[in-house]
Design an enzyme around this catalytic site. Sequence first.
Site, PDB file in Angstrom:
ATOM      1  N   ASN A   1       0.837  -1.111  -0.031  1.00  0.00           N
ATOM      2  CA  ASN A   1       0.203   0.081   0.104  1.00  0.00           C
ATOM      3  C   ASN A   1       1.027   1.148  -0.031  1.00  0.00           C
ATOM      4  OD1 ASN A   1      -1.773   2.005   0.269  1.00  0.00           O
ATOM      5  ND2 ASN A   1      -2.249   1.666   2.386  1.00  0.00           N
TER       6      ASN A   1
ATOM      7  N   GLU B   1      -7.529   4.579   7.304  1.00  0.00           N
ATOM      8  CA  GLU B   1      -7.344   6.250   7.112  1.00  0.00           C
ATOM      9  C   GLU B   1      -8.505   6.563   6.480  1.00  0.00           C
ATOM     10  OE1 GLU B   1      -3.534   5.635   4.962  1.00  0.00           O
ATOM     11  OE2 GLU B   1      -2.510   5.036   6.923  1.00  0.00           O
TER      12      GLU B   1
ATOM     13  N   SER C   1       2.759  -2.218  10.510  1.00  0.00           N
ATOM     14  CA  SER C   1       3.981  -2.385  10.552  1.00  0.00           C
ATOM     15  C   SER C   1       4.701  -3.553  10.442  1.00  0.00           C
ATOM     16  CB  SER C   1       4.343  -1.644  12.045  1.00  0.00           C
ATOM     17  OG  SER C   1       3.776  -0.354  12.400  1.00  0.00           O
TER      18      SER C   1
ATOM     19  N   LYS D   1       0.259   4.218  -0.197  1.00  0.00           N
ATOM     20  CA  LYS D   1      -0.522   5.586   0.334  1.00  0.00           C
ATOM     21  C   LYS D   1      -0.520   6.536  -0.695  1.00  0.00           C
ATOM     22  CE  LYS D   1       0.026   3.881   4.830  1.00  0.00           C
ATOM     23  NZ  LYS D   1      -0.377   3.851   6.232  1.00  0.00           N
TER      24      LYS D   1
HETATM   25  C1  PEP Z   1      -1.233   0.251   5.785  1.00  0.00           C
HETATM   26  O1  PEP Z   1      -1.079   1.254   5.276  1.00  0.00           O
HETATM   27  O2  PEP Z   1      -2.206  -0.530   5.441  1.00  0.00           O
HETATM   28  C2  PEP Z   1      -0.067  -0.143   6.477  1.00  0.00           C
HETATM   29  C3  PEP Z   1      -0.145  -1.535   7.403  1.00  0.00           C
HETATM   30  O3  PEP Z   1       0.884   0.476   6.934  1.00  0.00           O
HETATM   31  P1  PEP Z   1       2.298   0.201   7.677  1.00  0.00           P
HETATM   32  O4  PEP Z   1       2.831  -1.279   7.463  1.00  0.00           O
HETATM   33  O5  PEP Z   1       3.187   1.407   7.542  1.00  0.00           O
HETATM   34  O6  PEP Z   1       1.983  -0.026   9.158  1.00  0.00           O
END
Ligand code: PEP
Length: 258
Positions: free
Chosen positions: A10, A106, A220, A12
């Site tokens: 992802n 989000e 994460s 983003k």
């Molecule tokens: C996400 O954006 O779906 C996500 C899991 O971000 P991160 O891996 O940075 O926690």
Amino acid sequence: MKRPFVVAANWKMYKGPSEATAYLQEFLSHATTVPQTVSQTNKMNKVLFLVPAIDLWVVSQTLQGTAIGWGAQNCHFEKQGAFTGENSPAVIAELRTPYTLVGHSERRAIFGENDEMIAKKVRALQDVGIEPMLCVGETLAQREAGQTGDVIREQLREGLKLRVESKPFMVAYEPVWAIGTGKVASPQQANEAHQILRAELRHIGGDALAQSTPILYGGSVKPDNSAELAAQSEIDGFLVGGASLQVDSFLALARTKK
Ligand code: PEP
């Protein structure tokens, strides 16, 4: 039934078309060393990139004909209309997009998406032949209040309310407190949530649905915590934000062995 192991990036709101193309060319140059992307090995694993809508054209051009999938991070639920700034599922499908994310936390928290809108998006995507990846997950306050099970069961049930029964979808369990925070759910916490979701899928659509639907963990995930998460029986892949932005860390995750 063996489910595919899915590793989804992802991005983003990062990377424009030029950076996306350079990244994917580099990724593809290593792809023969990513067992999941080599269909001849008969591995069932999948790698896919969920990218900003404005990148979809170049990303689809770069990835079509490879074993790697792509998708948008959101869409509107109507095919067309007076929805300034939104992206139509039909237009996303025109680029032969195989997947699209729905209900990311989000989107829920910042853009006010509710379960009703999310359910319509799941249906709209299925109607144009795109496989939705439905995100669910509890906030820290909900976890601390002992509400995790109720929250994720309801998000799943409501999000799938309008689905087409014969069409596939994926689920991503993403505890909100673990997204972009560096705090990863323990493998046991994640597996427990996945068990709850699998049981709810069984309730919604029977054993075949529960057994065939991939449930990914997101929050994460990094190369140094991926192995113990992947070792959990109910974890069928990862949805990766931060660690998907660099080729080397995402390649390492794409090579995860189940
Ligand atoms: C996400 O954006 O779906 C996500 C899991 O971000 P991160 O891996 O940075 O926690």
